[in-house]
Design an enzyme around this catalytic site. Structure first.
Site, short mmCIF file in Angstrom:
data_model
loop_
_atom_site.label_atom_id
_atom_site.label_comp_id
_atom_site.label_asym_id
_atom_site.label_seq_id
_atom_site.Cartn_x
_atom_site.Cartn_y
_atom_site.Cartn_z
N ASP A 59 -7.79 27.22 -25.45
CA ASP A 59 -8.10 25.80 -25.18
C ASP A 59 -9.75 25.94 -24.63
OD1 ASP A 59 -5.34 25.08 -25.56
OD2 ASP A 59 -4.89 24.41 -23.39
N ARG A 100 -5.12 24.69 -35.00
CA ARG A 100 -5.96 25.50 -33.67
C ARG A 100 -5.68 27.04 -33.72
NH1 ARG A 100 -5.75 23.40 -28.70
NH2 ARG A 100 -6.56 25.29 -28.09
N ASP A 147 -2.69 12.65 -26.45
CA ASP A 147 -2.17 14.30 -26.17
C ASP A 147 -0.94 14.46 -25.44
OD1 ASP A 147 -2.56 17.44 -25.56
OD2 ASP A 147 -3.95 16.95 -27.19
N ASP A 148 -0.80 15.22 -24.76
CA ASP A 148 0.41 15.49 -23.84
C ASP A 148 0.68 14.35 -22.75
OD1 ASP A 148 2.77 16.64 -23.20
OD2 ASP A 148 1.84 18.83 -22.66
N SER A 194 -0.70 23.92 -34.06
CA SER A 194 -1.09 24.75 -33.15
C SER A 194 -0.52 26.36 -33.29
CB SER A 194 -0.77 24.33 -31.83
OG SER A 194 -1.63 23.09 -31.36
N LYS A 218 -0.41 16.03 -33.78
CA LYS A 218 -0.94 17.36 -33.23
C LYS A 218 0.61 18.15 -32.77
CE LYS A 218 -3.34 19.74 -29.36
NZ LYS A 218 -4.46 19.30 -28.41
N ASP A 254 1.97 20.94 -30.83
CA ASP A 254 2.03 22.10 -30.13
C ASP A 254 2.91 23.21 -30.05
OD1 ASP A 254 0.23 23.61 -28.16
OD2 ASP A 254 0.13 21.88 -26.77
C1 GLA Z 1 -1.92 23.15 -25.04
C2 GLA Z 1 -2.80 22.81 -25.95
C3 GLA Z 1 -3.91 21.80 -25.63
C4 GLA Z 1 -3.24 20.47 -24.81
C5 GLA Z 1 -2.18 21.05 -23.83
C6 GLA Z 1 -1.25 19.99 -23.19
O1 GLA Z 1 -2.50 23.95 -23.85
O2 GLA Z 1 -3.65 23.89 -26.59
O3 GLA Z 1 -5.01 21.13 -26.40
O4 GLA Z 1 -2.50 19.96 -25.79
O5 GLA Z 1 -1.19 22.08 -24.27
O6 GLA Z 1 -0.54 20.18 -22.23
#
Ligand code: GLA
Length: 525
Positions: free
Chosen positions: A309, A305, A169-170, A280, A246, A248
């Site tokens: 979250d 999404r 992820d991030d 997202s 993914k 975002d």
């Molecule tokens: C957003 C996304 C999360 C995650 C964070 C990472 O909030 O919805 O799922 O990926 O960013 O910073």
């Protein structure tokens, strides 16, 4: 209808008759008809896409559909051939058919991926943006974390059950792009680079997912993908051997997203590598029409999404699930093979859920045909949490090939909700979920009140591993724990004679124990 927070039911056994059965939701014949028609059209086009992909891009195509695809492909080719002979269909007609499929190819992200909801592991909920590898080497976002999880997935029985994605992820990247303007991994935390990490996954029969952001920065403040960087980033991910993205939507606006998300879909396709695409976008546009166009999403993304979250708490799980079921008639029809609503990660195995609540999350996510991405520590997960996540019957429900998202049938005034998902071979899943906070609740119901009308059914209770039979009109009782579930795999009208003298089921006591492994018993299906 149960509204508000205080259940107004008399003490158990509950005699509440569902006030509002969603009869339309249960009109299964209609649903099946629509599904099977559209899925044969989809299969038809998919075959062409596979054939075209395989020849034009030299991609090892169609592997996710496996043998049935090729059989079907063979059948369609034969069919076309026969039609050509009997009806004198000209080459021109065939050319038109191929052109039509090619048109669909350019309009839809039909990359053949994720025909059932994807399963795997995703870093965010549990590990966030922990980049302190000096003080927290085991949990920081680094290649070691992803390798550790890959080892567990491949050695502890997860991969065989379908958990194959290992998703970054991030906070993985360096703060700067390289001299050619490409994203690059943080050199300290990912010294081997992403391509090596992808190889590590592939060597173990796993897949690597990565994270980007359609905006100036990721939500964690790392470099995002601006409109003019879309093609470069898609190509970089493909060059690294990444299997999923993914994307975002922090630090962008409506118009950038409207242009960027579809363009990234095209750019991923254009790389020739099949990269699953998680968008997202809808979550940033409130999740509902008219701002969100679910038809378009289904054409460009494999999953998306829709909502906020998930956090490590029961409140969070419940509010997410309530949003999805409240809006089920809007979001539900958007889902199907290759395109899924994503209510976010499974947090089972962390700190916020009791055993009952963990079962509830698993059951409701399976009903929703949701992606099953765990965000937990597979190195230290308890055997209880593992048993829930590895429950074969629930995974089978989640992965049903028909890919129809289930619904809430009723919200009973006694605080019990009933959820339902149609499954292939006339099967279905039922979940009885308790919003109560007093004691295990003895909920009395019959299948006919849930619109099951064709006689005798077999039922398998997925957490206890018990099987039983029940007549549609017979009342039976399920005992549902506070914030817990009872989940049944229901199988269709079976021949009466098979069960002569053994027909009635009055309660869970009449189930007999079958299998601790929670696999559906072989003779059951
Ligand atoms: C957003 C996304 C999360 C995650 C964070 C990472 O909030 O919805 O799922 O990926 O960013 O910073």
């Amino acid at each position: 209808m149960y509204v508000g927070s205080a259940p107004v039911c008399s003490p158990s056994p509950c005699n509440c008759v569902p006030d509002q059965l969603m009869a339309r939701a249960l009109s299964r014949d209609h649903r099946y008809h629509v599904t099977s028609t559209s899925s044969s059209i989809t299969s038809f086009f998919y075959i062409y896409i596979c054939l075209i992909e395989t020849t034009v891009h030299n991609i090892k195509g169609c592997d996710e559909l496996g043998a049935p695809t090729f059989l079907l492909s063979f059948t369609v080719q034969r069919y076309l051939w026969t039609r050509r002979r009997t009806l004198g269909v000209t080459k021109m007609h065939l050319a038109v058919a191929i052109f039509a499929s090619a048109l669909v190819l350019t309009l839809a992200l039909d990359n053949g991926l994720m025909r059932t909801p994807p399963m795997g592991w995703l870093a965010w909920e549990r590990y966030r943006c922990d980049i302190d590898c000096e003080r927290d080497p085991k949990n920081c976002i680094s290649e070691n974390l992803f390798k550790d999880m890959a080892d567990r997935l491949s050695e502890d029985g997860w991969r065989e059950l379908g958990y194959v994605y290992v998703n970054i992820d991030d906070c993985w990247s360096s703060m700067e792009r390289d001299k050619q303007g490409r994203l690059q991994a943080d050199p300290k935390r990912f010294p081997g680079g992403i391509a090596n990490l992808a190889r590590y996954m592939h060597d173990r029969g796993l897949k690597l997912g990565i994270y980007g952001d359609m905006g100036t920065h990721t939500c964690g403040g790392y470099p995002g993908t601006n409109l003019d960087q879309i093609e470069t980033d898609a190509q970089t991910f493909a060059d690294w051997g990444v299997d999923m993205l993914k994307l975002d939507g922090c630090y962008s606006n409506e118009s950038v997203q409207a242009e960027g998300y579809p363009r990234m879909s095209k750019a991923l396709n254009a790389t020739g590598r099949r990269i699953a695409y998680s968008c997202s976008w809808p979550a940033y546009q409130g999740g509902l029409p008219p701002k969100v166009n679910y038809t378009q999403l289904g054409e460009i993304c494999n999953l998306w999404r829709n909502y906020g979250d998930i956090q490590d708490s029961w409140d969070s799980v419940l509010s997410i699930s309530d949003w999805f079921f409240k809006n089920q008639d809007i979001v539900g029809p958007a889902a199907g093979p290759g395109k899924w609503n994503d209510p976010d990660m499974l947090i089972i195995g962390n700190f916020g859920l009791s055993t009952d609540q963990s079962r509830s999350q698993m059951a409701l996510w399976a009903i929703m045909a949701a992606p099953l991405f765990m965000s937990n520590d597979l190195r230290t997960i308890s055997s209880g949490a593992r048993a829930i996540l590895q429950n074969k019957a629930i995974i089978r429900i989640s992965q049903d090939p028909m890919g129809v998202q289930g619904k809430r049938l009723l919200k009973d005034k006694c605080g019990i909700d009933v959820y339902w998902r149609p499954l292939s071979d006339n099967g279905s899943a039922l979940v009885f979920f308790s919003r109560r906070n007093d004691m295990p609740y003895r909920y009395q119901i019959s299948l006919s009140k849930l619109n099951y009308t064709t006689g005798l059914y077999k039922m398998y209770e997925v957490f206890m591993g018990k099987v039983g039979t029940v007549e549609d009109t017979s009342e039976f009782t399920v005992s549902v724990n506070p914030s817990g579930v009872v989940m049944l795999y229901v199988f269709p009208p079976v021949k009466h004679r098979q069960f002569h003298g053994n027909a009635k089921l009055h309660g869970p006591a009449h189930f007999h124990h079958h299998d601790l492994d929670n696999a559906i018993p072989p003779g059951f299906l």
